[in-house]
Write a protein that holds these residues in place. Sequence first.
Motif, PDB file in Angstrom:
ATOM      1  N   TRP A 192      51.376 -27.786  -0.216  1.00  0.00           N
ATOM      2  CA  TRP A 192      51.225 -29.302   0.239  1.00  0.00           C
ATOM      3  C   TRP A 192      50.074 -29.104  -0.619  1.00  0.00           C
ATOM      4  CZ3 TRP A 192      53.886 -32.188   3.273  1.00  0.00           C
ATOM      5  CH2 TRP A 192      54.890 -32.423   4.258  1.00  0.00           C
ATOM      6  N   SER A 193      49.892 -30.820  -0.860  1.00  0.00           N
ATOM      7  CA  SER A 193      48.593 -31.322  -1.640  1.00  0.00           C
ATOM      8  C   SER A 193      48.250 -32.323  -1.599  1.00  0.00           C
ATOM      9  CB  SER A 193      49.110 -31.034  -3.388  1.00  0.00           C
ATOM     10  OG  SER A 193      49.752 -32.477  -3.515  1.00  0.00           O
ATOM     11  N   SER A 194      46.828 -32.371  -1.339  1.00  0.00           N
ATOM     12  CA  SER A 194      45.857 -34.051  -0.161  1.00  0.00           C
ATOM     13  C   SER A 194      45.617 -34.529  -1.240  1.00  0.00           C
ATOM     14  CB  SER A 194      45.532 -33.030   0.350  1.00  0.00           C
ATOM     15  OG  SER A 194      44.794 -32.434   0.825  1.00  0.00           O
ATOM     16  N   VAL A 195      45.321 -35.514  -0.477  1.00  0.00           N
ATOM     17  CA  VAL A 195      43.728 -36.587  -0.713  1.00  0.00           C
ATOM     18  C   VAL A 195      43.539 -37.611  -0.308  1.00  0.00           C
ATOM     19  CG1 VAL A 195      45.075 -37.130  -3.502  1.00  0.00           C
ATOM     20  CG2 VAL A 195      45.346 -38.616  -1.380  1.00  0.00           C
ATOM     21  N   PRO A 196      41.701 -37.245  -0.330  1.00  0.00           N
ATOM     22  CA  PRO A 196      41.097 -38.392   1.051  1.00  0.00           C
ATOM     23  C   PRO A 196      42.065 -39.902   1.745  1.00  0.00           C
ATOM     24  CG  PRO A 196      39.519 -37.571  -0.625  1.00  0.00           C
ATOM     25  CD  PRO A 196      40.701 -37.045  -1.417  1.00  0.00           C
ATOM     26  N   PHE A 197      42.339 -39.715   2.736  1.00  0.00           N
ATOM     27  CA  PHE A 197      42.939 -40.634   3.699  1.00  0.00           C
ATOM     28  C   PHE A 197      42.211 -41.440   3.777  1.00  0.00           C
ATOM     29  CE2 PHE A 197      45.183 -42.573   7.384  1.00  0.00           C
ATOM     30  CZ  PHE A 197      46.428 -43.583   6.179  1.00  0.00           C
ATOM     31  N   TYR A 198      42.110 -42.880   3.193  1.00  0.00           N
ATOM     32  CA  TYR A 198      41.750 -44.327   3.417  1.00  0.00           C
ATOM     33  C   TYR A 198      42.302 -45.449   3.940  1.00  0.00           C
ATOM     34  CZ  TYR A 198      37.088 -41.101   2.165  1.00  0.00           C
ATOM     35  OH  TYR A 198      36.534 -40.179   2.494  1.00  0.00           O
ATOM     36  N   HIS A 199      42.597 -45.236   4.338  1.00  0.00           N
ATOM     37  CA  HIS A 199      43.278 -46.892   4.605  1.00  0.00           C
ATOM     38  C   HIS A 199      43.202 -48.225   5.521  1.00  0.00           C
ATOM     39  CE1 HIS A 199      47.208 -49.262   4.812  1.00  0.00           C
ATOM     40  NE2 HIS A 199      47.645 -48.703   3.938  1.00  0.00           N
ATOM     41  N   PRO A 200      43.046 -49.320   5.129  1.00  0.00           N
ATOM     42  CA  PRO A 200      42.563 -50.197   5.825  1.00  0.00           C
ATOM     43  C   PRO A 200      43.177 -50.638   7.255  1.00  0.00           C
ATOM     44  CG  PRO A 200      42.936 -51.206   3.772  1.00  0.00           C
ATOM     45  CD  PRO A 200      43.372 -49.632   3.849  1.00  0.00           C
ATOM     46  N   SER A 201      44.865 -50.881   7.152  1.00  0.00           N
ATOM     47  CA  SER A 201      45.391 -51.429   8.522  1.00  0.00           C
ATOM     48  C   SER A 201      44.977 -49.983   9.421  1.00  0.00           C
ATOM     49  CB  SER A 201      46.722 -50.886   8.275  1.00  0.00           C
ATOM     50  OG  SER A 201      47.697 -50.725   9.329  1.00  0.00           O
ATOM     51  N   THR A 202      44.276 -51.069  10.602  1.00  0.00           N
ATOM     52  CA  THR A 202      44.394 -50.950  12.444  1.00  0.00           C
ATOM     53  C   THR A 202      45.149 -51.341  12.658  1.00  0.00           C
ATOM     54  OG1 THR A 202      42.311 -52.267  12.227  1.00  0.00           O
ATOM     55  CG2 THR A 202      41.641 -50.307  11.710  1.00  0.00           C
ATOM     56  N   PHE A 203      45.657 -51.363  14.185  1.00  0.00           N
ATOM     57  CA  PHE A 203      45.697 -52.069  15.187  1.00  0.00           C
ATOM     58  C   PHE A 203      45.153 -53.898  15.389  1.00  0.00           C
ATOM     59  CE2 PHE A 203      48.089 -48.465  16.526  1.00  0.00           C
ATOM     60  CZ  PHE A 203      49.587 -48.226  16.567  1.00  0.00           C
ATOM     61  N   ASP A 204      44.273 -53.646  14.806  1.00  0.00           N
ATOM     62  CA  ASP A 204      43.164 -54.975  14.557  1.00  0.00           C
ATOM     63  C   ASP A 204      44.034 -55.630  13.416  1.00  0.00           C
ATOM     64  OD1 ASP A 204      41.826 -54.215  17.105  1.00  0.00           O
ATOM     65  OD2 ASP A 204      40.477 -53.499  15.981  1.00  0.00           O
ATOM     66  N   LEU A 253      33.902 -36.514  19.276  1.00  0.00           N
ATOM     67  CA  LEU A 253      32.439 -36.632  17.960  1.00  0.00           C
ATOM     68  C   LEU A 253      33.507 -35.771  16.583  1.00  0.00           C
ATOM     69  CD1 LEU A 253      29.212 -35.336  19.453  1.00  0.00           C
ATOM     70  CD2 LEU A 253      29.564 -36.960  18.436  1.00  0.00           C
ATOM     71  N   GLU A 254      33.932 -34.767  16.956  1.00  0.00           N
ATOM     72  CA  GLU A 254      34.698 -33.554  16.113  1.00  0.00           C
ATOM     73  C   GLU A 254      35.497 -34.622  15.457  1.00  0.00           C
ATOM     74  OE1 GLU A 254      37.752 -31.766  14.287  1.00  0.00           O
ATOM     75  OE2 GLU A 254      38.028 -33.114  16.049  1.00  0.00           O
ATOM     76  N   ARG A 255      36.463 -35.871  16.212  1.00  0.00           N
ATOM     77  CA  ARG A 255      37.720 -36.212  15.664  1.00  0.00           C
ATOM     78  C   ARG A 255      36.874 -37.771  15.042  1.00  0.00           C
ATOM     79  NH1 ARG A 255      42.412 -36.781  19.159  1.00  0.00           N
ATOM     80  NH2 ARG A 255      43.134 -35.266  20.373  1.00  0.00           N
ATOM     81  N   SER A 256      35.889 -38.224  15.920  1.00  0.00           N
ATOM     82  CA  SER A 256      35.270 -39.434  14.916  1.00  0.00           C
ATOM     83  C   SER A 256      34.462 -39.082  13.941  1.00  0.00           C
ATOM     84  CB  SER A 256      34.261 -39.791  15.615  1.00  0.00           C
ATOM     85  OG  SER A 256      33.512 -39.391  16.116  1.00  0.00           O
ATOM     86  N   SER A 257      34.241 -38.196  13.758  1.00  0.00           N
ATOM     87  CA  SER A 257      33.087 -38.021  12.364  1.00  0.00           C
ATOM     88  C   SER A 257      34.518 -36.758  11.467  1.00  0.00           C
ATOM     89  CB  SER A 257      32.290 -36.943  12.458  1.00  0.00           C
ATOM     90  OG  SER A 257      32.951 -35.319  13.528  1.00  0.00           O
ATOM     91  N   ARG A 258      35.185 -36.257  11.382  1.00  0.00           N
ATOM     92  CA  ARG A 258      36.069 -35.236  10.600  1.00  0.00           C
ATOM     93  C   ARG A 258      37.012 -36.700   9.592  1.00  0.00           C
ATOM     94  NH1 ARG A 258      41.700 -34.804  12.420  1.00  0.00           N
ATOM     95  NH2 ARG A 258      41.957 -32.955  11.308  1.00  0.00           N
ATOM     96  N   ALA A 259      36.528 -35.366   8.237  1.00  0.00           N
ATOM     97  CA  ALA A 259      37.286 -36.002   7.037  1.00  0.00           C
ATOM     98  C   ALA A 259      39.025 -35.349   6.975  1.00  0.00           C
ATOM     99  CB  ALA A 259      36.665 -35.429   5.849  1.00  0.00           C
ATOM    100  N   ARG A 260      39.171 -36.966   7.497  1.00  0.00           N
ATOM    101  CA  ARG A 260      41.053 -36.832   7.502  1.00  0.00           C
ATOM    102  C   ARG A 260      41.321 -37.461   5.559  1.00  0.00           C
ATOM    103  NH1 ARG A 260      42.864 -41.199   9.292  1.00  0.00           N
ATOM    104  NH2 ARG A 260      40.703 -42.341   9.189  1.00  0.00           N
ATOM    105  N   ARG A 261      42.617 -36.339   5.885  1.00  0.00           N
ATOM    106  CA  ARG A 261      43.448 -35.891   3.940  1.00  0.00           C
ATOM    107  C   ARG A 261      45.116 -36.776   4.695  1.00  0.00           C
ATOM    108  NH1 ARG A 261      40.033 -34.423   1.099  1.00  0.00           N
ATOM    109  NH2 ARG A 261      41.915 -33.732  -0.856  1.00  0.00           N
ATOM    110  N   LEU A 262      45.881 -37.158   3.487  1.00  0.00           N
ATOM    111  CA  LEU A 262      46.935 -37.541   3.437  1.00  0.00           C
ATOM    112  C   LEU A 262      47.872 -36.418   2.587  1.00  0.00           C
ATOM    113  CD1 LEU A 262      49.471 -39.668   3.355  1.00  0.00           C
ATOM    114  CD2 LEU A 262      48.084 -40.930   1.258  1.00  0.00           C
ATOM    115  N   HIS A 263      48.145 -35.345   2.390  1.00  0.00           N
ATOM    116  CA  HIS A 263      49.148 -34.495   2.220  1.00  0.00           C
ATOM    117  C   HIS A 263      50.369 -34.575   2.021  1.00  0.00           C
ATOM    118  CE1 HIS A 263      46.079 -31.591   3.993  1.00  0.00           C
ATOM    119  NE2 HIS A 263      45.734 -32.863   4.596  1.00  0.00           N
TER     120      HIS A 263
END
Length: 400
Positions: A73-85, A51-61
Amino acid sequence: MKKAKQETKQAPEIQDSLDERRSFSLRLPKRHAAAVLPAYLAHLAAAADHLERSSRARRLHTNAASPRGAATWSSVPFYHPSTFDTLALDPDLKARLLADLTAFADGREFYSRTGRPWKRGYLLHGPPGSGKSSLIAAMANHLRYDVFDLELTRVATNADLRALLIQTTNRSLIVIEDIDCSLHLTGDRGIAAKRRNKRRRLHATASDDSSDSDSDGGDMGGGGDNHRAKVTLSGLLNFTDGLWSCCGEERIIVFTTNHVDDIDPALLRPGRMDVHVRLGACGAPAMRELVDRYVGVGDHEMLHAAEGCIRDGAEMTPAEVGEVLLRNRDDPDAAVTELAVELKARQSAGDELQWEDSAAELSDESPRKKGRKGLGWEGKVRILGRLRSLTKSESGRRGV
């Protein structure tokens, strides 16, 4: 009066239901506690971790340039559409990568038992447009990790490099892109003679052509070179597999390069870069996957022709295939046709190059450069006619 009594009776039931949502109670005989509790608690811990992995907000540093202050480090929210699918990869390579990443993420007990740091190194190499950055994003999305994009040219000293490493979090991808261009880390380790000679020639030419500017600004330029040289190959090696690489858990270090031969072999051995992934031209299965995803075409005569060109040696990177399809996304027939024509043009250019190279030595006006110019639109129109005739004859043979 009756209505008030009914409301009074319902109130405890509502309160009980709210309490049940907040907590659960497990009761069992003491004689069964030793057999049940360890497995139950392990299940709870695994479920909480998921649950912690799937719900945590990830960031790009990214590391900020700080010549006088501490490395940060400075960071922004990490949203990228690329997946293995959505990634256009060879199916076998994709399956191996997924299996390796999953085994790493689930390997806490293994790494603890074997005494190895819980980290893994990946080297992604291939031409521009082959999908290295997209693969990194897909890895981060699959593992739900943060991404730390380390820009070595902004790091002043080895001490700053260690400080940045300490600040990275567990469950992260630490990425150094274009490692061969970030810093000249191979000068003290004896790289290929041609690279040494090339640098010497360039240095001699620069000295002859710009002696005045060197005399005016030599101290400034020399200071810049010395500043960059403060991050050494030894410091980078300690970053990858030395004592300072063990200051965290569950981390993946990723190097990318367009020219793997230009990297010092010391950086590539097992324990530093454990997995080497070569990303090159788009294969037939990946090309078909891209066509289906971009324009929704699963079967087309020109798609078969394009696959035939790939089998015969024509090459396009996934980025180049995607660009052709993107230009024609509103006309699937035109998209597949242009893709087939482009692949056939490259195949013809490659055949011409191979023939001419066998007849003459390469020079500045060599057939290699002529072959790379392509065939032009007139040649592509002729190729289109040949492709159509070939696909018709092929379909006729199938009918027979």
